[in-house]
Design a protein around this motif. Structure first.
Motif, PDB file in Angstrom:
ATOM      1  N   ARG A  62      51.972  48.979  -5.620  1.00  0.00           N
ATOM      2  CA  ARG A  62      52.645  48.017  -6.143  1.00  0.00           C
ATOM      3  C   ARG A  62      53.058  47.018  -5.206  1.00  0.00           C
ATOM      4  O   ARG A  62      53.371  45.930  -5.547  1.00  0.00           O
ATOM      5  N   THR A  63      53.612  47.558  -4.218  1.00  0.00           N
ATOM      6  CA  THR A  63      54.251  46.670  -3.006  1.00  0.00           C
ATOM      7  C   THR A  63      53.125  45.715  -2.477  1.00  0.00           C
ATOM      8  O   THR A  63      53.341  44.513  -2.141  1.00  0.00           O
ATOM      9  N   GLU A  64      51.922  46.113  -2.071  1.00  0.00           N
ATOM     10  CA  GLU A  64      50.940  45.277  -1.800  1.00  0.00           C
ATOM     11  C   GLU A  64      50.417  44.152  -2.702  1.00  0.00           C
ATOM     12  O   GLU A  64      50.554  43.029  -2.265  1.00  0.00           O
ATOM     13  N   ILE A  65      50.588  44.629  -3.855  1.00  0.00           N
ATOM     14  CA  ILE A  65      50.047  43.641  -5.032  1.00  0.00           C
ATOM     15  C   ILE A  65      51.145  42.456  -4.959  1.00  0.00           C
ATOM     16  O   ILE A  65      50.995  41.280  -5.290  1.00  0.00           O
ATOM     17  N   SER A  66      52.484  43.161  -5.113  1.00  0.00           N
ATOM     18  CA  SER A  66      53.566  42.005  -5.290  1.00  0.00           C
ATOM     19  C   SER A  66      53.592  41.109  -3.897  1.00  0.00           C
ATOM     20  O   SER A  66      53.941  39.970  -4.219  1.00  0.00           O
ATOM     21  N   ARG A  67      53.402  41.543  -2.981  1.00  0.00           N
ATOM     22  CA  ARG A  67      53.140  40.665  -1.852  1.00  0.00           C
ATOM     23  C   ARG A  67      52.233  39.569  -2.051  1.00  0.00           C
ATOM     24  O   ARG A  67      52.480  38.336  -1.891  1.00  0.00           O
ATOM     25  N   ARG A  68      51.126  40.058  -2.509  1.00  0.00           N
ATOM     26  CA  ARG A  68      49.837  39.123  -2.777  1.00  0.00           C
ATOM     27  C   ARG A  68      50.474  38.105  -3.943  1.00  0.00           C
ATOM     28  O   ARG A  68      50.066  36.865  -3.737  1.00  0.00           O
ATOM     29  N   ILE A  69      51.013  38.533  -4.754  1.00  0.00           N
ATOM     30  CA  ILE A  69      51.596  37.574  -5.996  1.00  0.00           C
ATOM     31  C   ILE A  69      52.650  36.601  -5.386  1.00  0.00           C
ATOM     32  O   ILE A  69      52.376  35.514  -5.727  1.00  0.00           O
ATOM     33  N   LEU A  70      53.462  37.016  -4.474  1.00  0.00           N
ATOM     34  CA  LEU A  70      54.410  36.112  -4.014  1.00  0.00           C
ATOM     35  C   LEU A  70      53.685  34.849  -3.078  1.00  0.00           C
ATOM     36  O   LEU A  70      54.078  33.910  -3.254  1.00  0.00           O
ATOM     37  N   ALA A  71      52.574  35.428  -2.367  1.00  0.00           N
ATOM     38  CA  ALA A  71      51.718  34.433  -1.558  1.00  0.00           C
ATOM     39  C   ALA A  71      51.140  33.667  -2.284  1.00  0.00           C
ATOM     40  O   ALA A  71      51.144  32.299  -2.030  1.00  0.00           O
ATOM     41  N   ALA A  72      50.578  33.937  -3.542  1.00  0.00           N
ATOM     42  CA  ALA A  72      49.840  33.068  -4.242  1.00  0.00           C
ATOM     43  C   ALA A  72      50.818  32.201  -5.125  1.00  0.00           C
ATOM     44  O   ALA A  72      50.511  30.924  -5.467  1.00  0.00           O
ATOM     45  N   ASP A  73      52.046  32.723  -5.531  1.00  0.00           N
ATOM     46  CA  ASP A  73      52.912  31.774  -6.126  1.00  0.00           C
ATOM     47  C   ASP A  73      53.375  30.514  -5.024  1.00  0.00           C
ATOM     48  O   ASP A  73      53.623  29.473  -5.452  1.00  0.00           O
ATOM     49  N   ALA A  74      53.623  31.061  -3.996  1.00  0.00           N
ATOM     50  CA  ALA A  74      54.027  30.250  -2.929  1.00  0.00           C
ATOM     51  C   ALA A  74      53.068  29.131  -2.660  1.00  0.00           C
ATOM     52  O   ALA A  74      53.382  27.913  -2.817  1.00  0.00           O
ATOM     53  N   GLN A  75      51.773  29.432  -2.839  1.00  0.00           N
ATOM     54  CA  GLN A  75      50.818  28.354  -2.634  1.00  0.00           C
ATOM     55  C   GLN A  75      50.629  27.579  -3.741  1.00  0.00           C
ATOM     56  O   GLN A  75      50.382  26.406  -3.553  1.00  0.00           O
ATOM     57  N   MET A  76      50.972  28.056  -5.081  1.00  0.00           N
ATOM     58  CA  MET A  76      50.915  26.989  -6.187  1.00  0.00           C
ATOM     59  C   MET A  76      52.045  26.071  -5.943  1.00  0.00           C
ATOM     60  O   MET A  76      51.937  24.838  -6.391  1.00  0.00           O
ATOM     61  N   GLN A  77      53.288  26.661  -5.337  1.00  0.00           N
ATOM     62  CA  GLN A  77      54.509  25.657  -5.346  1.00  0.00           C
ATOM     63  C   GLN A  77      54.063  24.484  -4.541  1.00  0.00           C
ATOM     64  O   GLN A  77      54.509  23.363  -4.627  1.00  0.00           O
ATOM     65  N   LYS A  78      53.283  24.877  -3.730  1.00  0.00           N
ATOM     66  CA  LYS A  78      52.973  23.710  -2.607  1.00  0.00           C
ATOM     67  C   LYS A  78      52.096  22.530  -3.057  1.00  0.00           C
ATOM     68  O   LYS A  78      51.952  21.430  -2.531  1.00  0.00           O
ATOM     69  N   GLN A  79      51.232  23.040  -3.965  1.00  0.00           N
ATOM     70  CA  GLN A  79      50.273  22.053  -4.742  1.00  0.00           C
ATOM     71  C   GLN A  79      51.047  21.052  -5.497  1.00  0.00           C
ATOM     72  O   GLN A  79      51.347  21.454  -6.505  1.00  0.00           O
ATOM     73  N   THR A  80      51.123  20.054  -5.113  1.00  0.00           N
ATOM     74  CA  THR A  80      51.805  19.066  -6.057  1.00  0.00           C
ATOM     75  C   THR A  80      50.936  18.140  -6.816  1.00  0.00           C
ATOM     76  O   THR A  80      51.249  17.292  -7.661  1.00  0.00           O
ATOM     77  N   THR A  81      49.590  18.182  -6.683  1.00  0.00           N
ATOM     78  CA  THR A  81      48.442  17.509  -7.305  1.00  0.00           C
ATOM     79  C   THR A  81      47.302  18.298  -7.750  1.00  0.00           C
ATOM     80  O   THR A  81      47.267  19.514  -6.940  1.00  0.00           O
TER      81      THR A  81
END
Length: 409
Positions: free
Chosen positions: A65-84
């Motif tokens: 769970r800890t590893e998957i949660s880390r990956r989820i946070l990284a993917a969410d951060a990447q989506m937040q950076k995409q403005t277009t």
């Protein structure tokens, strides 16, 4: 105006369809991180299911769970950076749609102005036929058309020939009832390029001949009139052509000029049918057949014929005619049989591979009867009956040929 409205509306509908496809594709496009998030969430749910079934231990479940949660946070951060969104921006898509509309509407209009008939009103078939009939009824006479022609230079004649021609004119003027003199005068006036004088002499030839005037005489008259009018077929020339065809319905030159007249009057459909029938009846090497072949493709286009029927080419052998068979009588028996059989085989092979007119099948049956090959004549006759089963006129011609060949009583 209706035509232009339909064309513009069609182009706009196509533009709308393409534009909608481009915009829809842009809306449904998503970044790769969104797909990764869905996968990771599915993995978390899978860990909970495995823990409930006892497949994995509690400590292992917590670590996963800890590893998957880390990956989820990284993917969410990447989506937040995409403005277009990925792909072309909206303004580029809009420009593309405008360009497509300009090409379809503007380009189509430009091409039509270059190759079409801009400004020409609608021409329904019934209206065109009616206009052709009016044109035929109101077209100028021979004399009226000739009067409007610009004066053309006369051809230079050899001095001796010019002298003889003048003597012939003087002689015919002194003998107005001399048929042979008028025949010669019409011929030589035509040779000299004086077509108006030639057809006037030919009119006198027909007048002197009376009811015995031949189809050739009327055809020559029409041809001289047409040449005098630079190719225009006047009502007087048409009447001469009708007289020729009433005496010989298959007169090649008369049929050629009649087709030319129909094309001039806006009836290329009738002209095309006349010329096709003329080609089928024309002997090999006929000059009018060559003239027809040179113009037939263009006439077919004007008549709207895109699947022309099979027409014998200029090099297609016509097979043995009755004159050929009669001429063979002067040869020895062996030579005659060899010559006739060679022509028969040539015609038979062509009919078997390419087909042909009913007259050609009848000629083959008749020729086989002449050489005494009754079995083969019967076979060809039976085959021709199946080929022309729906053609009553052809069946009559074939039956007559079979009777002449002695295979049908």
């Amino acid at each position: 105006m209706t035509f232009w409205a339909l064309i513009i509306l069609t182009a706009l509908l196509i533009t709308l369809f393409l534009g909608y496809s481009m915009l829809r594709g842009q809306k449904t496009r998503e970044p790769a991180a969104a797909y990764d998030l869905r996968v990771y969430r599915e993995q978390l749910a899978s860990v909970d299911r495995d823990l409930a079934r006892g497949v994995i231990a509690q400590a292992d479940a917590e670590r996963v769970r800890t590893e998957i949660s880390r990956r989820i946070l990284a993917a969410d951060a990447q989506m937040q950076k995409q403005t277009t969104q990925s792909g072309a921006p909206r303004w580029a898509t809009g420009v593309a749609i405008v360009v497509v509309a300009a090409v379809l509407v503007g380009g189509g209009a430009w091409m039509y102005r270059q190759t079409g008939a801009a400004g020409l009103p609608d021409q329904p078939l019934a209206q065109r036929i009616e206009r052709a009939e009016v044109l035929r009824a109101e077209r100028p006479s021979q004399s009226e058309f000739e009067a409007d022609l610009p004066s053309a230079p006369r051809p230079q004649l050899d001095e001796s020939y010019a002298t003889l021609l003048q003597q012939l004119r003087d002689t015919v003027a002194e003998r107005p009832d001399d048929l042979q003199g008028h025949v010669l005068l019409a011929q030589h006036e035509s040779n000299a390029g004086n077509f108006s004088a030639a057809y006037k002499a030919q009119e006198r030839v027909i007048e002197l001949s009376g009811s015995t005037a031949s189809a050739d005489a009327y055809s020559h008259l029409a041809e001289m009139m047409i040449l005098a009018a630079n190719g225009y077929v006047s009502p007087e020339a048409e009447e001469a052509l009708r007289q020729a065809l009433s005496r010989d319905p298959r007169h090649g030159p008369a049929q050629y000029y009649l087709g030319q007249m129909m094309a001039q009057l806006g009836r290329p459909d009738i002209a095309y049918r006349i010329w096709v029938d003329t080609l089928r009846d024309s002997p090999a090497g006929a000059p009018w057949a060559d003239a027809i072949r040179a113009q037939l493709d263009d006439l077919a286009f004007r008549a709207g014929v895109f699947n022309p029927p099979d027409i014998p080419s200029a090099s297609t052998p016509s097979g043995p005619s009755q004159d050929d068979i009669d001429a063979a009588a002067e040869l020895s028996v062996e030579e005659r049989q060899e010559m006739i059989r060679g022509m028969i085989d040539q015609l038979s092979d062509r009919l078997a591979t390419e087909g042909g007119a009913p007259e050609e099948w009848a000629r083959l049956i008749n020729a086989l009867g002449v050489v005494g090959d009754r079995d083969r004549a019967v076979a060809i006759y039976e085959e021709s009956l199946s080929v022309f089963a729906d053609n009553e006129g052809a069946l009559q011609a074939l039956s007559a040929a079979a009777q002449r060949a002695g295979i049908l009583q």
